[in-house]
Design a protein around this motif. Structure first.
Motif, PDB file in Angstrom:
ATOM      1  N   PHE A 128       0.851  -1.183   0.000  1.00 26.71           N
ATOM      2  CA  PHE A 128       0.000   0.000   0.000  1.00 26.71           C
ATOM      3  C   PHE A 128       0.886   1.231   0.000  1.00 26.71           C
ATOM      4  CE2 PHE A 128      -2.708   3.292   1.697  1.00 26.71           C
ATOM      5  CZ  PHE A 128      -3.950   3.007   1.146  1.00 26.71           C
ATOM      6  N   GLY A 129       0.602   2.183  -0.879  1.00 30.08           N
ATOM      7  CA  GLY A 129       1.411   3.383  -0.996  1.00 30.08           C
ATOM      8  C   GLY A 129       0.775   4.587  -0.344  1.00 30.08           C
ATOM      9  N   LEU A 130       1.600   5.479   0.178  1.00 32.28           N
ATOM     10  CA  LEU A 130       1.173   6.790   0.670  1.00 32.28           C
ATOM     11  C   LEU A 130       1.919   7.841  -0.140  1.00 32.28           C
ATOM     12  CD1 LEU A 130       1.285   6.267   4.555  1.00 32.28           C
ATOM     13  CD2 LEU A 130      -0.757   6.411   3.124  1.00 32.28           C
ATOM     14  N   VAL A 131       1.181   8.663  -0.879  1.00 24.40           N
ATOM     15  CA  VAL A 131       1.810   9.661  -1.739  1.00 24.40           C
ATOM     16  C   VAL A 131       1.236  11.037  -1.418  1.00 24.40           C
ATOM     17  CG1 VAL A 131       2.211   7.972  -3.567  1.00 24.40           C
ATOM     18  CG2 VAL A 131       0.152   9.383  -3.633  1.00 24.40           C
ATOM     19  N   GLY A 132       1.989  12.046  -1.814  1.00 18.45           N
ATOM     20  CA  GLY A 132       1.571  13.420  -1.568  1.00 18.45           C
ATOM     21  C   GLY A 132       2.793  14.312  -1.504  1.00 18.45           C
ATOM     22  N   SER A 160       5.569  17.084  -0.065  1.00 16.84           N
ATOM     23  CA  SER A 160       6.323  17.145   1.187  1.00 16.84           C
ATOM     24  C   SER A 160       5.493  17.853   2.254  1.00 16.84           C
ATOM     25  CB  SER A 160       7.640  17.894   0.983  1.00 16.84           C
ATOM     26  OG  SER A 160       8.474  17.201   0.087  1.00 16.84           O
ATOM     27  N   GLY A 161       5.491  17.279   3.468  1.00 22.34           N
ATOM     28  CA  GLY A 161       4.740  17.872   4.561  1.00 22.34           C
ATOM     29  C   GLY A 161       3.291  17.459   4.629  1.00 22.34           C
ATOM     30  N   SER A 162       2.888  16.513   3.776  1.00 18.94           N
ATOM     31  CA  SER A 162       1.484  16.095   3.763  1.00 18.94           C
ATOM     32  C   SER A 162       1.153  15.098   4.869  1.00 18.94           C
ATOM     33  CB  SER A 162       1.108  15.503   2.399  1.00 18.94           C
ATOM     34  OG  SER A 162       1.903  14.356   2.109  1.00 18.94           O
ATOM     35  N   GLY A 163       2.181  14.571   5.547  1.00 23.02           N
ATOM     36  CA  GLY A 163       1.945  13.674   6.674  1.00 23.02           C
ATOM     37  C   GLY A 163       2.225  12.217   6.401  1.00 23.02           C
ATOM     38  N   CYS A 217       2.986  -0.940  -5.839  1.00 25.64           N
ATOM     39  CA  CYS A 217       1.826  -0.965  -4.945  1.00 25.64           C
ATOM     40  C   CYS A 217       0.569  -1.532  -5.602  1.00 25.64           C
ATOM     41  CB  CYS A 217       1.537   0.447  -4.429  1.00 25.64           C
ATOM     42  SG  CYS A 217       2.898   1.149  -3.468  1.00 25.64           S
ATOM     43  N   ASP A 218      -0.257  -2.161  -4.788  1.00 26.60           N
ATOM     44  CA  ASP A 218      -1.570  -2.619  -5.232  1.00 26.60           C
ATOM     45  C   ASP A 218      -2.571  -1.471  -5.182  1.00 26.60           C
ATOM     46  OD1 ASP A 218      -0.835  -5.498  -5.359  1.00 26.60           O
ATOM     47  OD2 ASP A 218      -0.559  -5.221  -3.206  1.00 26.60           O
ATOM     48  N   ARG A 219      -2.524  -0.700  -4.102  1.00 25.71           N
ATOM     49  CA  ARG A 219      -3.368   0.480  -3.935  1.00 25.71           C
ATOM     50  C   ARG A 219      -2.526   1.587  -3.312  1.00 25.71           C
ATOM     51  NH1 ARG A 219      -7.819   0.005  -0.125  1.00 25.71           N
ATOM     52  NH2 ARG A 219      -6.406  -1.354   1.058  1.00 25.71           N
ATOM     53  N   PHE A 220      -3.051   2.812  -3.370  1.00 26.02           N
ATOM     54  CA  PHE A 220      -2.336   3.922  -2.751  1.00 26.02           C
ATOM     55  C   PHE A 220      -3.322   4.978  -2.295  1.00 26.02           C
ATOM     56  CE2 PHE A 220      -2.793   4.949  -7.167  1.00 26.02           C
ATOM     57  CZ  PHE A 220      -2.922   6.336  -7.253  1.00 26.02           C
ATOM     58  N   ALA A 221      -2.909   5.723  -1.260  1.00 24.34           N
ATOM     59  CA  ALA A 221      -3.689   6.848  -0.751  1.00 24.34           C
ATOM     60  C   ALA A 221      -2.951   8.136  -1.067  1.00 24.34           C
ATOM     61  CB  ALA A 221      -3.901   6.717   0.755  1.00 24.34           C
ATOM     62  N   ILE A 222      -3.691   9.113  -1.540  1.00 19.06           N
ATOM     63  CA  ILE A 222      -3.128  10.438  -1.770  1.00 19.06           C
ATOM     64  C   ILE A 222      -3.438  11.300  -0.557  1.00 19.06           C
ATOM     65  CG2 ILE A 222      -3.294  12.533  -3.172  1.00 19.06           C
ATOM     66  CD1 ILE A 222      -3.765  10.739  -5.584  1.00 19.06           C
ATOM     67  N   MET A 223      -2.392  11.925   0.006  1.00 13.56           N
ATOM     68  CA  MET A 223      -2.543  12.744   1.203  1.00 13.56           C
ATOM     69  C   MET A 223      -2.301  14.218   0.888  1.00 13.56           C
ATOM     70  SD  MET A 223      -0.866  10.484   4.296  1.00 13.56           S
ATOM     71  CE  MET A 223      -1.595  11.625   5.502  1.00 13.56           C
ATOM     72  N   GLN A 224      -3.039  15.066   1.591  1.00 12.35           N
ATOM     73  CA  GLN A 224      -2.845  16.516   1.499  1.00 12.35           C
ATOM     74  C   GLN A 224      -3.136  17.121   2.864  1.00 12.35           C
ATOM     75  OE1 GLN A 224      -5.775  18.749  -0.715  1.00 12.35           O
ATOM     76  NE2 GLN A 224      -4.286  20.323  -1.321  1.00 12.35           N
ATOM     77  N   HIS A 225      -2.196  17.892   3.382  1.00  7.49           N
ATOM     78  CA  HIS A 225      -2.367  18.578   4.661  1.00  7.49           C
ATOM     79  C   HIS A 225      -2.832  17.640   5.767  1.00  7.49           C
ATOM     80  CE1 HIS A 225      -1.684  22.046   2.270  1.00  7.49           C
ATOM     81  NE2 HIS A 225      -2.925  22.182   1.814  1.00  7.49           N
ATOM     82  N   GLY A 226      -2.245  16.429   5.804  1.00  6.17           N
ATOM     83  CA  GLY A 226      -2.528  15.509   6.896  1.00  6.17           C
ATOM     84  C   GLY A 226      -3.833  14.756   6.784  1.00  6.17           C
ATOM     85  N   ARG A 278     -10.356  16.506  -6.860  1.00 10.11           N
ATOM     86  CA  ARG A 278      -9.593  17.467  -7.653  1.00 10.11           C
ATOM     87  C   ARG A 278      -8.095  17.407  -7.376  1.00 10.11           C
ATOM     88  NH1 ARG A 278     -10.396  24.106  -7.739  1.00 10.11           N
ATOM     89  NH2 ARG A 278      -8.563  24.547  -9.059  1.00 10.11           N
ATOM     90  N   TYR A 279      -7.707  17.440  -6.083  1.00 10.95           N
ATOM     91  CA  TYR A 279      -6.269  17.435  -5.770  1.00 10.95           C
ATOM     92  C   TYR A 279      -5.612  16.146  -6.260  1.00 10.95           C
ATOM     93  CZ  TYR A 279      -1.893  17.298  -3.194  1.00 10.95           C
ATOM     94  OH  TYR A 279      -0.561  17.197  -2.866  1.00 10.95           O
ATOM     95  N   ALA A 280      -6.292  15.020  -6.093  1.00  9.52           N
ATOM     96  CA  ALA A 280      -5.736  13.743  -6.541  1.00  9.52           C
ATOM     97  C   ALA A 280      -5.546  13.754  -8.054  1.00  9.52           C
ATOM     98  CB  ALA A 280      -6.659  12.605  -6.123  1.00  9.52           C
ATOM     99  N   ARG A 281      -6.523  14.287  -8.785  1.00 10.47           N
ATOM    100  CA  ARG A 281      -6.402  14.352 -10.251  1.00 10.47           C
ATOM    101  C   ARG A 281      -5.232  15.244 -10.655  1.00 10.47           C
ATOM    102  NH1 ARG A 281      -9.744  12.354 -13.671  1.00 10.47           N
ATOM    103  NH2 ARG A 281      -9.145  13.919 -15.226  1.00 10.47           N
ATOM    104  N   GLU A 282      -5.078  16.377  -9.971  1.00 19.37           N
ATOM    105  CA  GLU A 282      -3.984  17.293 -10.306  1.00 19.37           C
ATOM    106  C   GLU A 282      -2.630  16.661 -10.025  1.00 19.37           C
ATOM    107  OE1 GLU A 282      -4.905  20.735  -8.007  1.00 19.37           O
ATOM    108  OE2 GLU A 282      -6.360  21.525  -9.470  1.00 19.37           O
ATOM    109  N   LEU A 283      -2.516  15.939  -8.903  1.00 16.97           N
ATOM    110  CA  LEU A 283      -1.245  15.301  -8.550  1.00 16.97           C
ATOM    111  C   LEU A 283      -0.868  14.236  -9.568  1.00 16.97           C
ATOM    112  CD1 LEU A 283       0.912  15.268  -6.215  1.00 16.97           C
ATOM    113  CD2 LEU A 283      -0.296  13.267  -5.367  1.00 16.97           C
ATOM    114  N   ILE A 284      -1.829  13.402  -9.937  1.00 17.37           N
ATOM    115  CA  ILE A 284      -1.554  12.351 -10.917  1.00 17.37           C
ATOM    116  C   ILE A 284      -1.246  12.961 -12.270  1.00 17.37           C
ATOM    117  CG2 ILE A 284      -2.548  10.392 -12.167  1.00 17.37           C
ATOM    118  CD1 ILE A 284      -4.110   9.708  -9.622  1.00 17.37           C
ATOM    119  N   ALA A 285      -1.985  14.002 -12.666  1.00 14.83           N
ATOM    120  CA  ALA A 285      -1.750  14.651 -13.959  1.00 14.83           C
ATOM    121  C   ALA A 285      -0.345  15.235 -14.032  1.00 14.83           C
ATOM    122  CB  ALA A 285      -2.793  15.747 -14.195  1.00 14.83           C
TER     123      ALA A 285
END
Length: 248
Positions: free
Chosen positions: A32-36, A38-41, A204-213, A232-239
């Motif tokens: 499982f991945g955690l992406v985001g 820097s400083g997203s937690g 990773c099989d799945r991942f969570a996108i983090m923003q501001h904790g 929206r934020y997840a789409r922008e990050l992946i794009a």
């Protein structure tokens, strides 16, 4: 294989709240991945769930057992972490043998030499390296030692905090392929922090996108190529990641 469940994890550093009610359920044997940004937690989640940071609220469960109810030895044999900087995480004045033996000694494990030799074999390093020191190894070799140090206690879960970001690109691929092989052979559950969606797509099989904790969205790996995020934020990050990959 063991599952991980995190519920309502929150933590503040002084007046700043770093995590806000984080909820995650990770299946046994999953990567499982955690992406985001820097400083997203992302790394804070790992440090809290492993109790490297104890001052947080909420629950972290391993196979239904609260990590706070485990004593230090049980937790160490269940969960290990591989850190970002393979040089900073190894004591410069301790030999590789000492680095690998320390956890075994602290946990009262007596069959140290066979475990150490097996761990070195698992990560593809010769046993002759045991008498070397970190400065005598390359960055990739040091990270393999850091992985071997996690393996000697034969845990079920590995927390991987940007395990290849400090390495050259060619060495990154070697270490990532090593981690894939170890998961297949030993049935580890991985939680991997990364800022690189290409790494997440590979591992990773799945991942969570983090923003501001906060968790913005949880997605399967298959959502990356076509940018199937709904938030929206997840789409922008992946794009942004896909555009960067096309430009390379």
């Amino acid at each position: 294989m063991k599952s991980i469940s995190i519920h309502a994890m929150s933590v503040s550093f002084g007046a700043v709240q770093v995590l806000h009610d984080v909820d995650l359920d990770i299946a046994p044997g999953e990567c499982f991945g955690l992406v985001g940004e820097s400083g997203s937690g992302k790394s804070t989640v790992l440090r809290c769930a492993s109790l490297l940071n104890e001052n947080w609220t909420g629950e972290a469960m391993i196979d239904g057992r609260n990590v706070r109810d485990m004593d230090v030895r049980e937790r160490a044999r269940t969960l290990q972490m591989v850190f970002q900087d393979p040089y900073g995480s190894l004591h410069p004045r301790h030999s590789i043998r000492s680095a690998l033996a320390e956890g075994l000694r602290v946990n009262g494990i007596t069959d140290r030499e066979p475990r150490i030799a097996q761990a070195m074999q698992d990560v593809g390093l010769p046993v002759e390296f045991l008498d070397r020191y970190p400065h005598q190894l390359s960055g990739g070799q040091r990270q393999r030692v850091a992985i071997a140090r996690a393996l000697v206690l034969e845990p079920d879960i590995l927390f991987l905090d940007e395990p290849t970001s400090a390495l050259d690109v060619s060495v990154q691929a070697e270490v990532l392929n090593l981690l894939v092989r170890l998961r297949e052979e030993k049935g580890f559950t991985y939680v991997m922090v990364s800022h690189d969606l290409a790494v997440v797509d590979h591992m990773c099989d799945r991942f969570a996108i983090m923003q501001h904790g906060r968790i913005v969205e949880v997605l399967p790996r298959s959502a990356i190529p076509g940018n199937e995020a709904t938030q929206r934020y997840a789409r922008e990050l992946i794009a942004a990641s896909l555009e960067y990959e096309r430009a390379m």
